[in-house]
Design an enzyme around this catalytic site. Structure first.
Site: not given
Ligand SMILES: Cc1ncc(C[n+]2csc(CCOP(=O)(O)OP(=O)(O)O)c2C)c(N)n1
Ligand SMILES: [Mg+2]
Lengths: 324, 376
Positions: A29, A59-60, A85, A88-89, A129
């Protein structure tokens, strides 16, 4: 030799491996245009193109599952998990699949891949985190677990991990990304995945540590020195499989042992080190083994500086085993 | 455009970009229409204040809601008092509207001793039990099946509750999304999934998140209806959500509502979006600003003065600044909170770990009265 931060050394290691071997690619990501949330992969997509450095859907489980398939079919994937963190998925893909593939196929199929991920506290990231999940993974035969603490080791261990025929979990101490600097050779070199590193020679107390706890232990050793205690600091750096002979030798050297990690104590990595010494070198011990660890709680936010082992807590343990 | 499923017809848009009505407006009271503007503006003012505090180093992290005010206020206004709202990072504005006191909001952003979560979560992880806004983890998508399970519980317990389950476009790739929609449809639970499509998941655009151009179409495969509405049109968001919430309440099952909006700022205060997206895209969305659009609509109806936004803003900012001022004076966090709430009672091993820690903290003068050792 250029002086680099830990983060720059990892970036250099990634680029060096990708220049050396066309089958190496990096995905996860936000690793592409953005260069990762910590900017570890900055400039990699620009140099190697979108085929070899690209963003994945969120998606991890998908990231690790597809990395395994890539590795089974001739590529050398480096999969980034944005924060440890969020690994885990993908726990199932790592533990049930990547780690067991060689064994279950009688060596017919393998998954030579690296999972890179920043771990640990110190950035006010709260529960999700900041974690140090190494113990979950060191309990997983088939997986290698590596944690660098210096720029030199970060690059060399990373290149060795990428070249390794087995899956490697490469845990990056995010608190050190920009906090440590050091000389890093240009071009390709490896630091082998079978040996620990003696950080500081000493005869008084042996301190075992890794990752972001290494500088904390070094600072504690400086304090201890003022009180006439001479610490022998060992950076374990490849946690699994571990250089067990090196551990026993370092423990015997002083007969007084402290183990430090930021993860919770119960069933933590320090328990394994302590047990190993108890089994193989108890007759050399002059004092009980002491562990300095995070609390057996989830990781806090506002009080993280109290959760994380610091110089004072390490010093307290060093003095205890020294004066015992 | 109108999308129809069974007996449902949802308007994708009710106001054009200049606040001119384009569809058939539902009957709505003038006072309520004005109130909606205040809610949206409060969200914007709070957001701007939080970003300022972050830049000043007073708080650590902000996930800005700028540009998404209509999507959260419009949809959440359709949920009743007993209904639940399962959130992600950017629904704080909805929580404020539904009853989260501003002081608790700000305390959470400071993660201080007044924070109901006791400073355990990083900033911007809000909760409010009183208005059914549960604590959420940073792990994307995990709240989706939780919401489905809670809706199932409501169904079997005969409670009159609908569960609004919110998440971003990025979360549609998570395992939680797929299990959540599947289970919800099979169990026919009273839930509405609200996918806030703001175009981006950090630096990943929707075009790289999914190969479909329509997130709503993902519902179909699971056997539930999916709709898209203009997420910068507060009235369209409200109307569509009201229809789906009432449908769920009537036992007709869950639905997916995609609100199309835009994240005007970076992903968070630590992100520089200029690295991965075009200024032109941002400028185009700037022209679709949900607040200006709605204020224009009210003005044309004679419900707001032409300088309504400015006047309201001054009032709201004064309120917010008072709250911030009070939170700046919070007392230090009790150190014992380090080991509390892991279990219902603090177990013996944690008492020992704490006591060992506090012995050292006291030696260095770090402990306050009340931080002393636990009896063993
Ligand atoms: C399982 C997981 N993977 C990665 C992250 C890191 N992360 C935090 S927000 C985000 C993007 C989220 O995008 P979206 O669902 O579109 O929500 P938005 O931030 O645009 O409101 C990521 C990759 C996380 N919090 N959880
Ligand atoms: Mg998004």
């Amino acid at each position: 030799m250029p002086t680099l931060t830990l983060l720059q050394a990892i970036n250099d290691g990634l680029k060096t491996s990708m220049r050396e071997d066309d089958s190496v690619l990096l995905f996860g990501e936000d690793v592409g245009k953005k260069g990762g949330v910590f900017l570890v992969s900055e400039g990699i997509q620009a140099e190697f193109g979108k085929e070899r450095c690209f963003d994945s859907p969120l998606s991890e489980d998908g990231i690790i599952g597809t990395a395994i398939g890539m590795a089974m079919n001739g590529l050398r994937p480096i999969a980034e998990i944005q924060f440890q963190d969020f690994i885990f998925p993908a726990f199932d893909q790592i533990v049930s699949e990547a780690a067991k593939l060689r064994y279950r196929s009688g060596g017919q199929y393998t998954a030579p891949m690296v999972i890179r991920t920043p771990y640990g506290g110190g950035i006010r990231g709260g529960l999700y985190h900041s974690q140090s999940g190494e113990a979950y993974f060191c309990h997983t035969p088939g997986l290698k677990v590596v944690v660098p603490s210096t720029p030199h080791d970060a690059k060399g261990l990373l290149i060795a991990s990428i070249q390794d025929p087995d899956p490697v979990l490469f845990l990056e101490p995010k608190a050190l990304y920009r906090a440590v600097k050091g000389e890093v050779p240009e071009g390709s070199y490896t630091v082998d995945l079978t040996s620990l590193r003696v950080v500081r020679e000493g005869e008084g107390v042996t301190v075992f540590c890794y990752g972001a706890m290494v500088p904390v232990c070094e600072a504690a050793a400086k304090e201890a020195e003022k009180n006439g205690i001479d610490c022998h600091i060992v950076d374990l750096r490849t946690l699994y499989p571990l250089d067990e002979e090196g551990v026993i030798e370092a423990a015997k050297r002083t007969g007084r042992v402290v183990v430090v990690h930021e993860a919770p104590r119960f069933c933590g990595y320090g328990g394994e080190i302590s047990a190993m010494i108890a089994e193989s070198a108890i007759e050399y011990m002059e004092a009980p083994i002491r562990r300095v660890t995070g609390f057996d709680t989830p990781f806090p936010n506002t009080l993280e500086h109290h959760y994380l082992p610091d110089k004072r807590r390490v010093l307290d343990a060093v003095e205890f085993v020294h004066n015992y | 455009m109108t999308v129809a499923v069974e007996d449902l017809a949802l308007e994708t848009r009710l106001l054009d970009e200049d606040g001119e009505p384009v569809g058939t407006l539902p009957e709505l009271a003038d006072a309520w229409l004005r109130e909606l503007l205040v809610h949206m503006l409060r969200v914007r003012c709070v957001d701007q204040r939080m970003l300022k505090l972050q830049r000043a180093g007073r708080i650590g992290f902000v996930g800005s809601m700028l540009g998404q005010e209509a999507s959260m206020v419009g949809t959440a206004a359709a949920l009743g008092e007993r209904d639940w709202l399962w959130s992600g990072l950017r629904e704080g504005g909805a929580a404020l509207m539904r009853g989260l006191p501003l002081s608790e909001y700000v305390a959470q952003m400071y993660c201080n001793s007044n924070d109901t979560a006791k400073g355990r979560q990083m900033c911007n992880h809000l909760q409010h039990k009183g208005s059914h806004y549960p604590s959420w983890s940073s792990v994307i998508g995990t709240q989706i099946p939780h919401g489905v399970g809670a809706a199932y519980a409501a169904k079997v317990r005969g409670l009159d509750e609908v569960h609004g389950i919110y998440f971003g476009d990025g979360a549609t790739s998570s395992n939680g999304f797929h299990s959540g929609l599947n289970f919800a449809a099979v169990w026919k639970v009273p839930a509405v999934f609200v996918c806030v499509d703001n175009g981006w998941a950090i630096s990943v655009p929707s075009s790289e998140q999914t190969a479909t151009t329509d997130y709503a179409s993902k519902a179909e495969a699971y056997g539930l209806p999916g709709f898209r509405v203009d997420g910068n049109d507060v009235l369209a968001c409200h109307a569509a959500m009201s229809t789906l919430v009432e449908r769920a309440r009537a036992g007709k099952g869950p639905a997916l509502l995609v609100v199309e909006t835009y994240r005007m700022m970076g992903h968070s205060s630590s992100d520089d979006p200029t690295k991965y997206r075009d200024d032109a895209e941002v400028a185009a969305w700037e022209r679709k600003d949900p607040l200006r659009r709605y204020a224009r609509f009210l003005e044309k109806r004679g419900l707001a003065a032409s300088d309504e936004l400015e006047t309201l803003e001054t009032r709201l900012n004064t309120e917010i600044d008072e709250v911030i001022h009070a939170q700046e004076a919070a007392r230090p966090m009790a150190l014992k909170s380090l080991v509390e709430d892991v279990y219902s009672a603090v177990p013996q091993h944690l008492r020992r770990q704490y006591n060992d820690f506090i012995r050292i903290a006291e030696r260095y003068g770090d402990a306050q009265p009340g931080d002393g050792a636990f009896p063993l």
